[in-house]
Design a protein around this motif. Structure first.
Motif, PDB file in Angstrom:
ATOM      1  N   GLN A  36      71.837 -16.458 -28.775  1.00 31.17           N
ATOM      2  CA  GLN A  36      71.064 -15.214 -28.857  1.00 31.17           C
ATOM      3  C   GLN A  36      71.946 -14.072 -29.371  1.00 31.17           C
ATOM      4  O   GLN A  36      71.522 -13.248 -30.189  1.00 31.17           O
ATOM      5  N   GLY A  37      73.182 -14.029 -28.905  1.00 34.30           N
ATOM      6  CA  GLY A  37      74.097 -12.989 -29.376  1.00 34.30           C
ATOM      7  C   GLY A  37      74.375 -13.079 -30.860  1.00 34.30           C
ATOM      8  O   GLY A  37      74.455 -12.056 -31.556  1.00 34.30           O
ATOM      9  N   HIS A  38      74.513 -14.300 -31.361  1.00 35.13           N
ATOM     10  CA  HIS A  38      74.780 -14.471 -32.787  1.00 35.13           C
ATOM     11  C   HIS A  38      73.549 -14.146 -33.644  1.00 35.13           C
ATOM     12  O   HIS A  38      73.688 -13.942 -34.849  1.00 35.13           O
ATOM     13  N   SER A  39      72.372 -14.078 -33.029  1.00 40.03           N
ATOM     14  CA  SER A  39      71.158 -13.757 -33.796  1.00 40.03           C
ATOM     15  C   SER A  39      71.011 -12.259 -34.069  1.00 40.03           C
ATOM     16  O   SER A  39      70.252 -11.872 -34.969  1.00 40.03           O
ATOM     17  N   LEU A  40      71.701 -11.416 -33.304  1.00 36.76           N
ATOM     18  CA  LEU A  40      71.508  -9.971 -33.430  1.00 36.76           C
ATOM     19  C   LEU A  40      71.879  -9.505 -34.840  1.00 36.76           C
ATOM     20  O   LEU A  40      72.929  -9.851 -35.365  1.00 36.76           O
ATOM     21  N   GLY A  41      70.995  -8.716 -35.420  1.00 34.60           N
ATOM     22  CA  GLY A  41      71.185  -8.262 -36.789  1.00 34.60           C
ATOM     23  C   GLY A  41      70.476  -9.126 -37.802  1.00 34.60           C
ATOM     24  O   GLY A  41      70.356  -8.739 -38.969  1.00 34.60           O
ATOM     25  N   PHE A  42      69.986 -10.296 -37.374  1.00 35.66           N
ATOM     26  CA  PHE A  42      69.308 -11.217 -38.281  1.00 35.66           C
ATOM     27  C   PHE A  42      67.854 -11.463 -37.887  1.00 35.66           C
ATOM     28  O   PHE A  42      67.182 -12.290 -38.490  1.00 35.66           O
ATOM     29  N   ILE A  43      67.375 -10.768 -36.856  1.00 37.99           N
ATOM     30  CA  ILE A  43      65.989 -10.926 -36.404  1.00 37.99           C
ATOM     31  C   ILE A  43      65.306  -9.565 -36.442  1.00 37.99           C
ATOM     32  O   ILE A  43      65.943  -8.522 -36.271  1.00 37.99           O
ATOM     33  N   PRO A  46      80.395  -2.783 -28.789  1.00 36.46           N
ATOM     34  CA  PRO A  46      79.842  -4.061 -28.349  1.00 36.46           C
ATOM     35  C   PRO A  46      78.339  -3.962 -28.100  1.00 36.46           C
ATOM     36  O   PRO A  46      77.794  -2.883 -27.859  1.00 36.46           O
ATOM     37  N   MET A  47      77.694  -5.115 -28.147  1.00 34.79           N
ATOM     38  CA  MET A  47      76.306  -5.253 -27.729  1.00 34.79           C
ATOM     39  C   MET A  47      76.284  -6.205 -26.538  1.00 34.79           C
ATOM     40  O   MET A  47      77.299  -6.798 -26.176  1.00 34.79           O
ATOM     41  N   LEU A  48      75.111  -6.330 -25.920  1.00 39.87           N
ATOM     42  CA  LEU A  48      74.978  -7.203 -24.754  1.00 39.87           C
ATOM     43  C   LEU A  48      73.619  -7.873 -24.805  1.00 39.87           C
ATOM     44  O   LEU A  48      72.600  -7.205 -25.017  1.00 39.87           O
ATOM     45  N   VAL A  49      73.593  -9.197 -24.648  1.00 48.93           N
ATOM     46  CA  VAL A  49      72.326  -9.918 -24.509  1.00 48.93           C
ATOM     47  C   VAL A  49      72.184 -10.355 -23.057  1.00 48.93           C
ATOM     48  O   VAL A  49      73.153 -10.809 -22.427  1.00 48.93           O
ATOM     49  N   VAL A  50      70.978 -10.184 -22.524  1.00 47.01           N
ATOM     50  CA  VAL A  50      70.686 -10.544 -21.135  1.00 47.01           C
ATOM     51  C   VAL A  50      69.466 -11.449 -21.146  1.00 47.01           C
ATOM     52  O   VAL A  50      68.381 -11.034 -21.571  1.00 47.01           O
ATOM     53  N   PRO A  88      78.368 -10.608 -23.638  1.00 49.49           N
ATOM     54  CA  PRO A  88      78.710  -9.510 -24.545  1.00 49.49           C
ATOM     55  C   PRO A  88      78.836 -10.018 -25.972  1.00 49.49           C
ATOM     56  O   PRO A  88      79.108 -11.207 -26.203  1.00 49.49           O
ATOM     57  N   VAL A  89      78.634  -9.120 -26.931  1.00 50.34           N
ATOM     58  CA  VAL A  89      78.694  -9.471 -28.353  1.00 50.34           C
ATOM     59  C   VAL A  89      79.654  -8.504 -29.030  1.00 50.34           C
ATOM     60  O   VAL A  89      79.423  -7.286 -29.035  1.00 50.34           O
ATOM     61  N   HIS A  90      80.745  -9.033 -29.603  1.00 51.87           N
ATOM     62  CA  HIS A  90      81.768  -8.198 -30.236  1.00 51.87           C
ATOM     63  C   HIS A  90      81.876  -8.544 -31.715  1.00 51.87           C
ATOM     64  O   HIS A  90      81.967  -9.727 -32.074  1.00 51.87           O
ATOM     65  N   ASP A  91      81.850  -7.527 -32.561  1.00 53.05           N
ATOM     66  CA  ASP A  91      82.107  -7.698 -33.998  1.00 53.05           C
ATOM     67  C   ASP A  91      83.450  -7.076 -34.324  1.00 53.05           C
ATOM     68  O   ASP A  91      83.636  -5.859 -34.184  1.00 53.05           O
ATOM     69  N   ARG A 127      86.391  -7.050 -37.335  1.00 54.46           N
ATOM     70  CA  ARG A 127      86.910  -7.396 -38.665  1.00 54.46           C
ATOM     71  C   ARG A 127      86.083  -8.494 -39.334  1.00 54.46           C
ATOM     72  O   ARG A 127      86.607  -9.449 -39.905  1.00 54.46           O
ATOM     73  N   GLY A 128      84.767  -8.343 -39.244  1.00 59.24           N
ATOM     74  CA  GLY A 128      83.880  -9.278 -39.904  1.00 59.24           C
ATOM     75  C   GLY A 128      83.643 -10.577 -39.166  1.00 59.24           C
ATOM     76  O   GLY A 128      82.958 -11.462 -39.677  1.00 59.24           O
ATOM     77  N   VAL A 129      84.191 -10.712 -37.973  1.00 62.96           N
ATOM     78  CA  VAL A 129      84.006 -11.927 -37.177  1.00 62.96           C
ATOM     79  C   VAL A 129      83.254 -11.557 -35.900  1.00 62.96           C
ATOM     80  O   VAL A 129      83.621 -10.601 -35.211  1.00 62.96           O
ATOM     81  N   ARG A 130      82.205 -12.306 -35.598  1.00 63.09           N
ATOM     82  CA  ARG A 130      81.454 -12.069 -34.360  1.00 63.09           C
ATOM     83  C   ARG A 130      81.943 -13.019 -33.276  1.00 63.09           C
ATOM     84  O   ARG A 130      82.050 -14.228 -33.478  1.00 63.09           O
ATOM     85  N   VAL A 131      82.205 -12.449 -32.112  1.00 58.77           N
ATOM     86  CA  VAL A 131      82.658 -13.220 -30.954  1.00 58.77           C
ATOM     87  C   VAL A 131      81.689 -12.966 -29.813  1.00 58.77           C
ATOM     88  O   VAL A 131      81.424 -11.812 -29.452  1.00 58.77           O
ATOM     89  N   VAL A 132      81.141 -14.052 -29.247  1.00 57.82           N
ATOM     90  CA  VAL A 132      80.222 -13.954 -28.111  1.00 57.82           C
ATOM     91  C   VAL A 132      80.779 -14.832 -26.993  1.00 57.82           C
ATOM     92  O   VAL A 132      80.542 -16.053 -26.974  1.00 57.82           O
ATOM     93  N   PRO A 133      81.552 -14.271 -26.082  1.00 56.58           N
ATOM     94  CA  PRO A 133      82.150 -15.092 -25.018  1.00 56.58           C
ATOM     95  C   PRO A 133      81.086 -15.707 -24.115  1.00 56.58           C
ATOM     96  O   PRO A 133      80.049 -15.094 -23.840  1.00 56.58           O
ATOM     97  N   ALA A 134      81.352 -16.916 -23.663  1.00 62.18           N
ATOM     98  CA  ALA A 134      80.442 -17.579 -22.725  1.00 62.18           C
ATOM     99  C   ALA A 134      80.492 -16.890 -21.376  1.00 62.18           C
ATOM    100  O   ALA A 134      81.485 -16.248 -21.017  1.00 62.18           O
ATOM    101  N   SER A 135      79.422 -17.033 -20.611  1.00 58.72           N
ATOM    102  CA  SER A 135      79.337 -16.384 -19.306  1.00 58.72           C
ATOM    103  C   SER A 135      78.370 -17.161 -18.433  1.00 58.72           C
ATOM    104  O   SER A 135      77.524 -17.911 -18.926  1.00 58.72           O
ATOM    105  N   GLU A 136      78.500 -16.997 -17.127  1.00 59.64           N
ATOM    106  CA  GLU A 136      77.517 -17.509 -16.168  1.00 59.64           C
ATOM    107  C   GLU A 136      77.176 -16.373 -15.206  1.00 59.64           C
ATOM    108  O   GLU A 136      77.355 -16.456 -13.986  1.00 59.64           O
TER     109      GLU A 136
END
Length: 301
Positions: free
Chosen positions: A103-110, A125-129, A139-142, A144-153
């Motif tokens: 879901q985090g990687h979809s932000l900006g494309f939907i 940063p952005m945040l998907v819940v 959390p969603v971090h962009d 230098r052109g790379v998107r990182v969405v760390p896993a969480s529980e």
């Protein structure tokens, strides 16, 4: 353009589709009932055989924790890894993501996104819940052109409760061992809240349509929305998502019509002297049912 295979694997169903770049091909989307299959590999093999397609990449969004590229579903006895994905698809590039990461990687494309609480979107940063069968956040971090969405529980931390909620916390603890966020803020969570208020059990599919006409269902929804606002507010202070907060999942979408009247924003901002600070965060709801599939395609790209 080379095709890729993307899939969204839940506890009950798996949705599979082909993507061209980051665009999901709607006519290829198929749904499989997990109980009808011994594992994921036959599902993907059947899909590709029926589609008559070869794919260069494959990415899965899985409803469960992913560690070192291996996913174990929370509500299903399936274990999924990159080797199994390669065998099933013949793809050279494969990835396994947690569903919230997708879901985090979809932000900006939907495009199907509704704003429920305005704010001032800023770089950051952005945040998907995710509020659905379970609860999670990422959390969603962009950078230098790379998107990182760390896993969480995040659904398995303690529910944020006020002094008036201690009886609820005790109730959830007696049933489930401790009062986790997910045991209150999910599909079964709303059933737990209803049982707490009425001492009777009712399925969520009956509670939600009765909101506004049935007193018990309405009180349950109000409690759910207040607790959700408080939980999302805590996550906002943890991650500082100035780029926006995005709610997703069936429960979030179902309760959107009631959030304003039942005080979601007030609960979100109820942080004492930090109340004015909370007004900076815009909050949206993702209404695109293919968002996780799009996120898988975007991750592969």
């Amino acid at each position: 353009m080379e095709l890729s295979l993307v899939a969204d694997i839940g506890g009950t169903n798996t949705r599979v589709a082909l993507a061209e770049g980051i665009r999901i091909l709607p006519d290829t989307v198929r749904r499989f009932r997990n109980a009808d299959h011994p594992g994921l590999e036959p599902v993907l093999a059947t899909f590709l055989a029926d589609a008559g397609a070869k794919v260069g990449g494959a990415c899965l969004a899985v409803a469960g924790p992913v560690k070192d590229g291996v996913a174990r579903l929370t509500n299903l006895d399936w274990t999924i890894d990159g080797d199994a994905l390669r065998r099933a698809t013949g793809a050279g590039s494969v990835a396994v993501l947690n569903d919230l990461q997708a879901q985090g990687h979809s932000l900006g494309f939907i495009d199907a996104v509704r704003t429920i609480t305005p704010g001032v979107t800023q770089p950051g940063p952005m945040l998907v819940v995710g509020v659905g069968t379970g609860f999670n956040a990422a959390p969603v971090h962009d950078e230098r052109g790379v998107r990182v969405v760390p896993a969480s529980e995040s659904g398995h931390v303690n529910l944020p409760v006020q002094s008036a909620d201690m009886e609820l916390a005790d109730f959830l603890s007696q049933i489930h061992g401790f009062p986790s966020v997910e045991e209150a803020l999910s599909g079964r969570g709303i059933e737990n809240l209803y049982e707490f208020l009425t001492r009777t059990r009712r399925p969520s599919a009956q509670i939600i349509p009765a909101i506004g006409t049935d007193d018990a269902a309405t009180r349950t929804a109000a409690l759910f929305i207040r607790l959700l606002g408080a939980a999302v507010g805590n996550l906002a202070l943890t991650h500082l998502p100035f780029g926006g907060i995005y709610l997703c999942g069936g429960m979030a979408r179902a309760l959107v019509p009631h959030m304003d009247a039942m005080g979601f924003a007030a609960a979100f901002r109820d942080k004492g002297r930090f109340g004015p600070f909370m007004e900076a965060f815009p909050i949206h709801v993702i209404e695109d049912d293919y968002a996780a599939l799009t996120g898988c395609a975007a991750y592969l790209r």
